[in-house]
Design a protein around this motif. Structure first.
Motif, PDB file in Angstrom:
ATOM      1  N   ARG A 261       0.630  -1.052   0.086  1.00 29.56           N
ATOM      2  CA  ARG A 261       0.064   0.225  -0.048  1.00 29.56           C
ATOM      3  C   ARG A 261       0.877   1.272   0.047  1.00 29.56           C
ATOM      4  O   ARG A 261       0.418   2.260  -0.581  1.00 29.56           O
ATOM      5  N   ILE A 297      -6.085  -0.827  -4.981  1.00 23.83           N
ATOM      6  CA  ILE A 297      -5.535  -0.181  -6.346  1.00 23.83           C
ATOM      7  C   ILE A 297      -6.839   0.219  -7.018  1.00 23.83           C
ATOM      8  O   ILE A 297      -6.769   1.286  -8.002  1.00 23.83           O
ATOM      9  N   LYS A 339      -2.190   3.671  -6.608  1.00 27.37           N
ATOM     10  CA  LYS A 339      -3.217   3.393  -5.616  1.00 27.37           C
ATOM     11  C   LYS A 339      -4.608   3.984  -5.630  1.00 27.37           C
ATOM     12  O   LYS A 339      -4.509   5.323  -5.760  1.00 27.37           O
TER      13      LYS A 339
END
Length: 437
Positions: A261, A297, A339
């Motif tokens: 992340r 994502i 992301k």
């Protein structure tokens, strides 16, 4: 104990501390102002759960407590891995007899996490009434493995993991004081001490017994010096403390996900390989990456889900050890991908709306008129087929009272910015898509 007798005991047992001052790394518990030491020395012992990694001193602290208790207490050990409920009841019956002569039973329960819920429940009345003082020892997180009712009746005492310096000091102390090691005639190099300290996972038991094994093996080969070359020849190294059901399991998978992340492929690879080296199922890791690809994502890079899903399939088809390459490729891709958690946020918003409005009528125009009566009631009436209007009919599809709600608001990362532009263009003047904050 003679040297010949000591040879039958592992070094970790021969060097087990006998005094609070000798315990390493737990100053907050066994130091001069330590809570356990203070409780024992003041005669005000309390029920507690000792929680910490393997080899940090839980059993040792229990042994020291036993040696320091006065006549008021009677100390007994119980092994949750070897004994059962019937044995516990015998201890409680003994506690009743001790109470009649003015004594209290202190029961040390090793590996208390191995007891199931009903077995742990038997401690509730005896600890509540003060019939026994319970000292439970566990390597597993009590939040998961100890009944909340029992945990509320005990004090949670956390042992710190030993660092490399603690282990280094222990090993040097062993070489200085243990008669068996000294009588072996083997000199241990600093580099070997350093390697053992680094690779023992903060477990004093593993470190000491590894040193014992290496020295004994070197002596058997008539070596007078134990250096890295000899150590490599002997091919003895600890395997670490990772277990697929232990807290380390949760810590490492959490670190792996957070590293991806945070777009750190190096950390992601490191934690992933830590898990695999510890025996984790590669399918578990691949499955988490499939979830991550949508949760973190999303549409900022739709290929992420394709790659994660293909990786899961590859892992299933290829297996270890080769599938580590597939996992590594996917972990790097997911870590460096743009992301967005907008898909996840949209799902949660929509779910909240479903819970708040579970019975809203589906608009009649969206219903299929499968019978004549349904058609007469207006089912399907007014529905515009988007393909006859250029692919978009500029009308709402949610129930009337919430028709302008927006759950999915695309971000501006990666390909999602094009999704945002398209939705704004399609729904201009009808639905509001706020600017990125």
């Amino acid at each position: 104990m003679s040297i010949s007798e000591m040879n039958w005991s592992p070094l970790s047992e021969r060097l087990r501390p006998r005094e609070f001052d000798d315990v390493v790394g737990q100053e907050h518990l066994t130091g001069k102002k330590g809570i356990i030491r203070g409780a024992v020395e003041s005669g005000k012992l309390f029920s507690m759960i000792l929680y910490g990694p393997p080899g940090t001193g839980k059993t040792t602290i229990g042994e020291i407590i036993r040696s320091k208790l006065g006549n008021r207490y009677h100390f007994e050990f119980f092994s949750a891995s070897l004994q059962g409920t019937a044995d516990l009841k015998k201890h409680f019956e003994h506690a009743e007899r001790l109470k009649k002569v003015g004594q209290q039973l202190v029961l040390f329960v090793d590996e208390i996490h191995r007891l199931n819920k009903s077995q742990q429940d038997v401690f509730l009345p005896v600890t509540e009434k003060g019939l026994i003082i319970l000292i439970g020892a566990t390597t597993e997180n009590p939040s998961f493995e100890v009944n909340p009712a029992l945990l509320s009746r005990c004090r949670l005492v956390i042992l710190k993991g030993l660092n490399e310096s603690d282990i280094d000091n222990l090993l040097r102390k062993a070489l200085e004081k243990d008669r068996v090691l000294k009588s072996s005639g083997v000199t241990v190099c600093d580099e070997v001490i350093e390697v053992i300290s680094q690779s023992s996972g903060g477990d004093a038991r593993i470190a000491l017994n590894l040193l014992d094994t290496l020295v004994e093996s070197a002596a058997a080969l008539d070596r007078t010096s134990l250096d890295l070359q000899v150590m490599n020849e002997l091919s003895v190294l600890p395997s670490g403390r990772y277990t697929k059901k232990g807290e380390e399991h949760y810590d490492l998978i959490s670190a792996f996900i957070k590293s991806m992340r945070g777009s750190d492929p190096d950390a992601a690879l490191y934690y992933m390989l830590r898990m695999l080296e510890g025996g984790e199922d590669p399918k578990f890791i691949a499955r988490r990456m499939v979830i991550f690809s949508s949760e973190d994502i999303g549409l900022s890079d739709p290929m992420a889900l394709v790659i994660a899903n293909a990786t899961f399939q590859a892992v299933s088809n290829v297996g270890l050890p080769e599938c580590v390459l597939n996992l590594s490729e996917a972990a790097i891709y997911l870590a460096v991908a743009t992301k967005s958690n907008r898909t996840c946020s949209a799902m949660m918003k929509a779910r909240e709306m479903v819970k708040a409005t579970p019975n809203l009528d589906v608009p009649l125009k969206l219903r299929n008129a499968v019978t004549k009566m349904m058609k007469e009631l207006g089912y399907g009436k007014g529905y515009n087929y988007p393909h006859t209007t250029g692919g978009f009919s500029r009308e709402y599809y949610l129930p009337e009272s919430i028709k302008e709600e927006v759950f999915y608001v695309p971000g501006t990362n990666g390909k999602e910015r094009y999704v945002l532009e398209r939705l704004r263009s399609l729904w201009k003047g009808m639905k509001l898509y706020p600017e990125e904050k």
